[in-house]
Scaffold this active site. Structure first.
Site, PDB file in Angstrom:
ATOM      1  CG  HIS A 118      -3.087   3.132  -2.160  1.00 16.01           C
ATOM      2  ND1 HIS A 118      -2.604   2.231  -3.088  1.00 16.01           N
ATOM      3  CD2 HIS A 118      -3.314   2.413  -1.027  1.00 16.01           C
ATOM      4  CE1 HIS A 118      -2.544   1.025  -2.543  1.00 16.01           C
ATOM      5  NE2 HIS A 118      -2.978   1.101  -1.295  1.00 16.01           N
TER       6      HIS A 118
ATOM      7  CG  ASP B  11       0.612   3.591  -5.036  1.00 19.02           C
ATOM      8  OD1 ASP B  11      -0.309   4.015  -4.311  1.00 19.02           O
ATOM      9  OD2 ASP B  11       1.645   3.056  -4.576  1.00 19.02           O
TER      10      ASP B  11
ATOM     11  CG  ASP C   8      -3.364  -2.966  -1.534  1.00 18.94           C
ATOM     12  OD1 ASP C   8      -3.667  -1.868  -1.053  1.00 18.94           O
ATOM     13  OD2 ASP C   8      -2.235  -3.477  -1.423  1.00 18.94           O
TER      14      ASP C   8
ATOM     15  CD  GLU D  80      -0.025   2.161   1.075  1.00 22.16           C
ATOM     16  OE1 GLU D  80       0.152   1.756   2.235  1.00 22.16           O
ATOM     17  OE2 GLU D  80      -0.042   1.406   0.073  1.00 22.16           O
ATOM     18  CD  GLU D  81       0.684  -1.091  -2.221  1.00 24.41           C
ATOM     19  OE1 GLU D  81       1.500  -1.437  -1.347  1.00 24.41           O
ATOM     20  OE2 GLU D  81      -0.475  -1.523  -2.267  1.00 24.41           O
TER      21      GLU D  81
ATOM     22  CG  HIS E 252       1.241  -6.395  -1.412  1.00 22.46           C
ATOM     23  ND1 HIS E 252       2.173  -5.804  -0.587  1.00 22.46           N
ATOM     24  CD2 HIS E 252       0.257  -5.479  -1.534  1.00 22.46           C
ATOM     25  CE1 HIS E 252       1.758  -4.603  -0.236  1.00 22.46           C
ATOM     26  NE2 HIS E 252       0.579  -4.383  -0.800  1.00 22.46           N
TER      27      HIS E 252
END
Length: 451
Positions: free
Chosen positions: A90, A92, A123, A156-157, A423
């Site tokens: 992903h 995003d 990520d 996705e996030e 994150h």
């Protein structure tokens, strides 16, 4: 890494990989268009589409998914009669949080102490680059031996399910013999790991109201019901004295019987302050891979700076509940909502709204695809055997794919090992891990084609 033509090719491609990841990280592709411009996400999507076209992919398309974001799709034909492998990542990313807390700007890829720092570096924009490296290495060493589909998600996030709904509406698009999800990570840097389970998740917004408007705390405090205090009581009810998650009717005693996570290692990975205890009971692996976990993601209430002496008329919170394999996320949502309503004190008015959900996932690690990956990782990580771990996070698409294609083997690998601090501020990727996992994926495709 032992001498291997594929490994040598990947090593030679690493400077290009860094340059490309720098370009991709520069897009502020947060799929919350109230915070970041849609054009940033569209720019990232177009960058990936162009990269796929340059590698010879056909049918490259920007898919408009039901949540208003775009996923990027492409198909690379292999030899006639070959198997088909779907590669997922992903583009995003999570918001950078406090940009001032970053050592370097979050959307600039910066090398420091042997790692590459930037939001999305691990990520999961690094996962996009991993797939490209693997395919380029194969093309330079006899060709790609399978048909390849690539799907790169744009939300996705956010957990808004755009690609999941699109896949359900177009089930033929992502059919494959096996799927490699490039959004997980090694248990430890240098330890090759596949992720065997993922927790599901639900997001619930809670609103508590008690008064028509705020009141002076001197004149009315002590009898007037404080909505913020009521909300705090509700949120506190979601944890036991030791910090274990306690949602009425939701089992919290499951155990993890595989690879274990030492307490001290977890403390170091999580950067727990000296003297502060870990929460919950059981092993760390039980707590983060096999049991539910509630987190208060945010509270709407007056900030300390500028606060007035008022009894609050309303307060709001966003609550996340991670759900272990074997528990339906929809049922967990209902239990969470019922718990909140039951534990709201003083007859306060409470409402809950689910705003995101994803099911848990469990892989079949005894499948032939996993044997092919184990053989590949043994070459990419000399002297190390592939391990299987859980992951406390969620990839909602996994269960959708497992439901749509029950015979398809799904593998989860990726760059989000603990040092990556995904994150959080100062997210980074290990270039060595990017190199070794790209080699692993390339060799897996060779092994799988021959199996």
């Amino acid at each position: 890494m032992s001498s291997n033509p594929v490994a040598e090719t990947v090593a030679s491609l690493m400077p290009r990989a860094k340059a490309e990841l720098t370009e991709l990280v520069a897009f502020k592709s947060v799929a919350d268009f109230d915070q970041y411009p849609r054009s940033e996400s569209e720019g990232a999507a177009n960058w990936i589409a162009d990269a796929l076209r340059s590698e010879g992919f056909e049918d490259v398309a920007l898919l408009d998914t039901p949540d208003g974001t775009q996923s990027v799709y492409g198909y690379l034909p292999g030899p006639e009669g070959a198997k088909t492998v779907l590669l997922y990542a992903h583009y995003d990313v999570q918001p950078p949080l406090d940009e001032a807390a970053w050592a370097t700007p979050p959307f600039d890829l910066v090398e420091r102490d042997g790692r590459w720092y930037g939001r999305g570096s691990a990520d999961c924009k690094g996962g996009v680059i991993m797939h490209l490296l693997a395919l380029r290495a194969l093309k330079a060493n006899g060709g790609v031996p399978v048909h390849v589909k690539v799907i790169v998600e744009g939300s996705e996030e956010q957990g808004t399910g755009g690609l999941e709904r699109y896949a359900e509406e177009h089930p033929e698009l992502l059919t494959a013999d096996s799927i490699v999800i490039g959004d997980a990570g090694n248990f430890r840097t240098g330890l090759p790991t596949v992720t065997a389970t993922l927790r599901g998740m639900t997001l619930v917004r809670v609103q508590v109201d008690t008064l028509e408007g705020n009141l002076h705390s001197g004149q009315f405090g002590g009898a007037a019901p404080d909505a913020l205090a009521a909300l705090i009581r509700v949120l506190d009810s979601l944890r036991d004295q030791d910090g274990s998650t306690t949602v009425d009717g939701l089992d919290g005693d499951s155990v993890w019987d595989g690879l274990q996570y030492a307490d001290q290692a977890f403390r170091e990975d999580a950067k727990v302050l000296d003297g502060v205890e870990l929460i919950g009971s059981g092993t760390v692996a039980d707590r983060v891979w096999a049991r539910p976990a509630v987190t208060v993601l945010g509270i709407d209430c007056p900030p300390v700076v500028g606060a007035t002496p008022s009894v609050q008329a309303g307060a709001r919170a966003l609550v996340s509940l991670r759900v272990p394999p074997g528990v339906d996320a929809g049922e967990a949502t209902k239990l969470l909502q019922a718990h909140i309503e039951t534990h709201t004190p003083w007859g306060a008015r409470v409402s809950t709204e689910q705003i995101g959900q994803g099911q848990a996932f469990r892989a079949d690690t005894s499948s032939p695809a996993y044997a092919s990956m184990a053989e590949a990782m043994a070459v990419a990580y000399p002297g190390q055997e592939m391990q299987a771990s859980g992951m406390g996070g969620s990839i909602p698409l996994c269960n959708t794919l497992a439901s749509l294609y029950p015979e398809t083997e799904i593998l989860l690998i990726g760059l989000s090992e603990p040092e990556a601090q995904i994150h959080a501020v100062n997210e980074s990727v290990s270039p060595e891990e990017l190199e070794r996992l790209s080699v692993s994926e390339a060799l897996f495709l060779q092994n799988y084609a021959a199996s």
